[in-house]
Design a protein around this motif. Structure first.
Motif, mmCIF file in Angstrom:
data_model
loop_
_atom_site.group_PDB
_atom_site.id
_atom_site.type_symbol
_atom_site.label_atom_id
_atom_site.label_comp_id
_atom_site.label_asym_id
_atom_site.label_seq_id
_atom_site.Cartn_x
_atom_site.Cartn_y
_atom_site.Cartn_z
ATOM 1 N N SER A 186 13.531 -3.518 14.396
ATOM 2 C CA SER A 186 14.928 -3.084 14.505
ATOM 3 C C SER A 186 15.143 -1.687 13.935
ATOM 4 C CB SER A 186 15.843 -4.073 13.780
ATOM 5 O OG SER A 186 15.831 -3.856 12.372
ATOM 6 N N LEU A 187 14.172 -1.167 13.185
ATOM 7 C CA LEU A 187 14.363 0.121 12.512
ATOM 8 C C LEU A 187 14.599 1.270 13.484
ATOM 9 C CD1 LEU A 187 11.717 -0.156 9.630
ATOM 10 C CD2 LEU A 187 14.211 -0.342 9.461
ATOM 11 N N ASP A 188 14.193 1.111 14.720
ATOM 12 C CA ASP A 188 14.465 2.150 15.727
ATOM 13 C C ASP A 188 15.919 2.089 16.210
ATOM 14 O OD1 ASP A 188 11.888 3.198 15.700
ATOM 15 O OD2 ASP A 188 11.169 1.728 17.164
ATOM 16 N N ASP A 189 16.562 0.934 16.011
ATOM 17 C CA ASP A 189 17.920 0.740 16.521
ATOM 18 C C ASP A 189 18.979 0.677 15.427
ATOM 19 O OD1 ASP A 189 16.936 0.454 19.211
ATOM 20 O OD2 ASP A 189 16.290 -1.566 18.675
ATOM 21 N N THR A 190 18.562 0.566 14.177
ATOM 22 C CA THR A 190 19.506 0.518 13.060
ATOM 23 C C THR A 190 19.326 1.762 12.185
ATOM 24 O OG1 THR A 190 17.982 -0.650 11.572
ATOM 25 C CG2 THR A 190 19.386 -2.004 13.015
ATOM 26 N N ASP A 191 20.308 1.995 11.350
ATOM 27 C CA ASP A 191 20.160 3.085 10.380
ATOM 28 C C ASP A 191 19.319 2.646 9.196
ATOM 29 O OD1 ASP A 191 21.966 5.326 11.431
ATOM 30 O OD2 ASP A 191 23.257 3.558 11.576
ATOM 31 N N ALA A 192 19.361 1.360 8.905
ATOM 32 C CA ALA A 192 18.524 0.767 7.862
ATOM 33 C C ALA A 192 18.523 -0.741 8.059
ATOM 34 C CB ALA A 192 19.045 1.119 6.466
ATOM 35 N N SER A 193 17.473 -1.405 7.593
ATOM 36 C CA SER A 193 17.404 -2.863 7.697
ATOM 37 C C SER A 193 16.781 -3.434 6.434
ATOM 38 C CB SER A 193 16.556 -3.290 8.906
ATOM 39 O OG SER A 193 17.183 -2.948 10.126
ATOM 40 N N THR A 194 17.290 -4.595 6.027
ATOM 41 C CA THR A 194 16.661 -5.313 4.925
ATOM 42 C C THR A 194 15.520 -6.136 5.508
ATOM 43 O OG1 THR A 194 18.208 -7.151 5.200
ATOM 44 C CG2 THR A 194 18.792 -5.457 3.585
ATOM 45 N N ILE A 195 14.334 -6.063 4.869
ATOM 46 C CA ILE A 195 13.151 -6.715 5.422
ATOM 47 C C ILE A 195 12.425 -7.478 4.321
ATOM 48 C CG2 ILE A 195 10.977 -6.369 6.657
ATOM 49 C CD1 ILE A 195 12.074 -3.764 7.755
ATOM 50 N N ASN A 196 12.073 -8.733 4.623
ATOM 51 C CA ASN A 196 11.270 -9.523 3.698
ATOM 52 C C ASN A 196 9.900 -8.884 3.532
ATOM 53 O OD1 ASN A 196 13.216 -11.481 5.161
ATOM 54 N ND2 ASN A 196 12.630 -12.577 3.313
ATOM 55 N N THR A 197 9.320 -9.040 2.356
ATOM 56 C CA THR A 197 8.065 -8.362 2.032
ATOM 57 C C THR A 197 6.951 -8.681 3.020
ATOM 58 O OG1 THR A 197 8.545 -8.114 -0.315
ATOM 59 C CG2 THR A 197 6.236 -8.203 0.298
ATOM 60 N N ASN A 198 6.780 -9.969 3.376
ATOM 61 C CA ASN A 198 5.651 -10.302 4.255
ATOM 62 C C ASN A 198 5.774 -9.618 5.609
ATOM 63 O OD1 ASN A 198 7.856 -12.183 4.680
ATOM 64 N ND2 ASN A 198 6.495 -13.354 6.002
ATOM 65 N N TYR A 199 6.993 -9.530 6.148
ATOM 66 C CA TYR A 199 7.172 -8.862 7.443
ATOM 67 C C TYR A 199 7.062 -7.345 7.297
ATOM 68 C CZ TYR A 199 8.731 -13.359 9.264
ATOM 69 O OH TYR A 199 8.788 -14.678 9.661
ATOM 70 N N ALA A 200 7.476 -6.825 6.161
ATOM 71 C CA ALA A 200 7.339 -5.390 5.910
ATOM 72 C C ALA A 200 5.862 -5.007 5.885
ATOM 73 C CB ALA A 200 8.015 -5.010 4.600
ATOM 74 N N VAL A 201 5.073 -5.785 5.164
ATOM 75 C CA VAL A 201 3.634 -5.496 5.040
ATOM 76 C C VAL A 201 2.950 -5.588 6.392
ATOM 77 C CG1 VAL A 201 1.467 -6.343 4.050
ATOM 78 C CG2 VAL A 201 3.513 -6.164 2.619
ATOM 79 N N GLN A 202 3.295 -6.612 7.182
ATOM 80 C CA GLN A 202 2.709 -6.746 8.520
ATOM 81 C C GLN A 202 3.000 -5.521 9.382
ATOM 82 O OE1 GLN A 202 3.453 -10.543 10.593
ATOM 83 N NE2 GLN A 202 3.860 -11.436 8.592
ATOM 84 N N ALA A 203 4.151 -4.879 9.129
ATOM 85 C CA ALA A 203 4.553 -3.699 9.905
ATOM 86 C C ALA A 203 4.023 -2.405 9.301
ATOM 87 C CB ALA A 203 6.069 -3.642 10.000
ATOM 88 N N GLY A 204 3.188 -2.515 8.259
ATOM 89 C CA GLY A 204 2.599 -1.323 7.643
ATOM 90 C C GLY A 204 3.489 -0.646 6.626
ATOM 91 N N LEU A 205 4.514 -1.351 6.150
ATOM 92 C CA LEU A 205 5.427 -0.803 5.149
ATOM 93 C C LEU A 205 5.048 -1.323 3.765
ATOM 94 C CD1 LEU A 205 8.713 -1.464 7.154
ATOM 95 C CD2 LEU A 205 7.613 0.762 6.839
ATOM 96 N N THR A 206 5.144 -0.462 2.754
ATOM 97 C CA THR A 206 4.817 -0.856 1.394
ATOM 98 C C THR A 206 6.083 -0.967 0.558
ATOM 99 O OG1 THR A 206 2.674 0.286 1.517
ATOM 100 C CG2 THR A 206 3.517 -0.248 -0.693
ATOM 101 N N PRO A 207 6.395 -2.171 0.044
ATOM 102 C CA PRO A 207 7.586 -2.331 -0.800
ATOM 103 C C PRO A 207 7.523 -1.407 -2.021
ATOM 104 C CG PRO A 207 6.683 -4.465 -0.183
ATOM 105 C CD PRO A 207 5.681 -3.437 0.243
ATOM 106 N N GLY A 208 8.653 -0.808 -2.338
ATOM 107 C CA GLY A 208 8.703 0.082 -3.487
ATOM 108 C C GLY A 208 8.284 1.507 -3.175
ATOM 109 N N LYS A 209 7.548 1.677 -2.091
ATOM 110 C CA LYS A 209 7.098 3.012 -1.685
ATOM 111 C C LYS A 209 7.848 3.473 -0.438
ATOM 112 C CE LYS A 209 3.027 5.533 -0.031
ATOM 113 N NZ LYS A 209 1.596 5.424 0.362
ATOM 114 N N ASP A 210 7.860 2.623 0.584
ATOM 115 C CA ASP A 210 8.529 2.979 1.835
ATOM 116 C C ASP A 210 9.986 2.533 1.866
ATOM 117 O OD1 ASP A 210 6.200 4.116 2.986
ATOM 118 O OD2 ASP A 210 5.442 2.109 3.401
ATOM 119 N N SER A 211 10.375 1.641 0.970
ATOM 120 C CA SER A 211 11.766 1.180 0.943
ATOM 121 C C SER A 211 12.651 2.230 0.284
ATOM 122 C CB SER A 211 11.861 -0.143 0.175
ATOM 123 O OG SER A 211 11.253 -0.026 -1.100
ATOM 124 N N ILE A 212 13.888 2.326 0.744
ATOM 125 C CA ILE A 212 14.830 3.255 0.098
ATOM 126 C C ILE A 212 15.589 2.554 -1.026
ATOM 127 C CG2 ILE A 212 15.072 4.728 2.137
ATOM 128 C CD1 ILE A 212 17.754 3.370 2.713
#
Length: 265
Positions: A186-212
């Motif tokens: 959804s990040l391509d269609d939203t300005d920001a999204s809340t994401i659970n850690t497991n789904y964030a990691v699967q998408a290549g996002l690192t909590p605390g680093k890539d999160s705002i």
């Protein structure tokens, strides 16, 4: 002499039989449902630790939050390890499951992620924010947005607020409820999204680093746990399972390998 030798062998066999029976009985098996992602790595180590205590752990990986409790309730699993208490409480309320936590595992904070802004201050009036469409995680995300000063909720809403409980929204944020697994997309269609850690990691996002922004780990009510059917909660096999997870090796693995996540034991 020959008769004495055969008698001795028979006596040895009889003496060994109870030990063999005990050894076979010690090879207990449990089937545990978990979420895809970081948990798979952790549970590979848990399996090794459990095996040393005579416990054979079979892991079943789910990509949907609603299936592990249904599978546990139906008897297709012996335990699961993927959820926090508000989520289970809601499942019990709506589905009538008789499921009980038996041991804490990990705190995996929800983060606010964006591909369009780098800070909360950059969120414009009318920005679209994606949150989970299930009551417990959606409510959790609304509480996060409130803690960040983006919205205000009714007093006394507890851990399960809904968008109807928003009493103040100075930036006129448009809250869009989306399936939790789809939030990274959804990040391509939203300005920001809340994401659970497991789904964030699967998408290549690192909590605390890539999160705002990210949840605080202090007094966090969203610790995950191992759960079993309520009738099974006192079975010794599950004490073994919990002990295999709540181990110093697992504690260090979580701290070393998964930034932004913390052991809850």
């Amino acid at each position: 002499m020959k008769r004495w030798f055969l008698s001795a062998l028979a006596a040895l066999a009889l003496a060994a039989s109870p030990a063999l029976t005990q050894q076979a009985a010690a090879q207990e098996k449990v089937k545990v449902g978990i979420s895809a992602g970081d948990a798979e790595i952790i549970w590979e180590e848990v399996k090794k630790i459990a095996a040393k205590d005579g416990l054979d752990v079979e892991v079943v990986v789910f990509s949907d939050y609603l299936l592990p409790n249904a599978a546990l309730d139906a008897g297709d699993l012996d335990a699961n390890a993927f959820q926090h208490k508000p989520f289970l409480d809601n499942q019990i309320k709506t589905k009538g499951y008789k499921i009980t936590p038996v041991g804490d595992t990990i705190i995996a904070p929800i983060g606010l992620y964006s591909r369009k802004v780098k800070s909360l201050d950059e969120l414009k009036d009318g920005a679209v924010i994606g949150i989970q469409n299930d009551p417990s995680n959606g409510g959790r995300s609304l509480l996060l947005l409130q803690s960040l000063g983006l919205i205000k909720l009714k007093d006394g809403v507890g851990l399960l607020p809904t968008v109807l409980d928003i009493t103040e929204n100075k930036k006129n944020l448009k809250i869009r409820e989306i399936d939790a697994a789809q939030l990274p997309r959804s990040l391509d269609d939203t300005d920001a999204s809340t994401i659970n850690t497991n789904y964030a990691v699967q998408a290549g996002l690192t909590p605390g680093k890539d999160s705002i922004a990210i949840e605080s780990d202090k007094n966090n009510p969203y610790a995950n746990f191992i759960a079993v059917r309520t009738v099974d909660k006192d079975k010794p096999v599950f004490k073994k399972l919990v002990a295999a997870y709540q181990n110093d090796t697992i504690r260090q693995l979580i701290r070393d390998k998964f930034p932004g996540q913390l052991p809850a034991f």
